[in-house]
Design a protein around this motif. Structure first.
Motif, short mmCIF file in Angstrom:
data_model
loop_
_atom_site.label_atom_id
_atom_site.label_comp_id
_atom_site.label_asym_id
_atom_site.label_seq_id
_atom_site.Cartn_x
_atom_site.Cartn_y
_atom_site.Cartn_z
N THR A 183 0.78 1.83 -92.14
CA THR A 183 -0.22 1.95 -91.09
C THR A 183 -1.52 1.28 -91.51
O THR A 183 -2.21 0.68 -90.67
N LEU A 184 -1.85 1.32 -92.79
CA LEU A 184 -3.06 0.65 -93.27
C LEU A 184 -2.91 -0.86 -93.17
O LEU A 184 -3.84 -1.57 -92.80
N LYS A 185 -1.74 -1.36 -93.45
CA LYS A 185 -1.47 -2.79 -93.40
C LYS A 185 -1.53 -3.29 -91.96
O LYS A 185 -2.05 -4.36 -91.68
N PRO A 231 7.62 8.06 -98.41
CA PRO A 231 6.28 8.42 -98.87
C PRO A 231 5.29 7.25 -98.74
O PRO A 231 4.09 7.46 -98.78
N PHE A 232 5.77 6.05 -98.52
CA PHE A 232 4.89 4.89 -98.42
C PHE A 232 4.59 4.50 -96.98
O PHE A 232 3.97 3.47 -96.72
N SER A 233 5.04 5.30 -96.03
CA SER A 233 4.81 4.97 -94.61
C SER A 233 3.32 4.94 -94.28
O SER A 233 2.89 4.21 -93.39
#
Length: 176
Positions: A171-173, A165-167
């Motif tokens: 992408t933001l990082k 769920p944190f994938s």
């Protein structure tokens, strides 16, 4: 001092200075918090209390209680057979919460107000502490079977990898 029915209020410091012992019974039905927790019971609590002063001049009560109680099974909500319960305790008598914090670990504090101790309340506390948190019949004796306790179908095992769920955060990082 042997009594069949204990007094509800006592002067604990006077009893401790005299090294008095009280023995007797109190009906479980006379304890409203116990009745609320486990329902009306027919048995009595057998109580033995010794009032004394230790080598550090602290007044204390050393006691024991025993009784039988029929408790509700958490599976079928029917009463169990009466079960014997008992407890030994050592209570340190204090006049304030500040003094209670200074008691050694061997004592449970009991605050005495106006030289009077509500003995019924103290005994009721001890009864509540000895009650088991969860009670079940033996599986063979219970009206509810293990199959009836199943709440749904177990999910099937999948060979597909689990979605993290944190994938989205990754992408933001990577954009910065």
């Amino acid at each position: 001092m042997l009594t069949t029915r204990l007094p509800t209020k006592v002067e604990p410091y006077r009893l401790a200075s005299s090294g008095k012992c009280l023995e007797g019974v109190i009906p479980l039905a006379d304890m409203p918090r116990v009745v609320e927790a486990i329902g009306v019971q027919e048995s009595d609590v057998r109580i033995s209390l010794t009032f004394d002063i230790d080598s550090q001049r602290r007044s204390f009560i050393e006691g024991s209680i025993s009784f039988e109680a029929s408790l509700l099974c958490q599976r079928c909500l029917r009463p169990t057979e009466p079960e014997p319960l008992s407890s030994d305790f050592r209570l340190g008598l204090v006049t304030s919460d500040a003094l209670a914090a200074q008691l050694p670990g061997e004592y449970e504090p009991v605050v005495v107000e106006n030289e009077q101790l509500d003995l019924l309340s103290v005994i009721e506390d001890e009864v509540l502490l000895v009650l088991p948190q969860v009670v079940y019949h033996e599986e063979a004796d219970c009206a509810v079977s293990r199959d009836q306790l199943a709440s749904g179908v177990e999910p099937e095992a999948s060979d597909a990898p689990a979605v993290n769920p944190f994938s989205v955060l990754r992408t933001l990082k990577d954009k910065h």
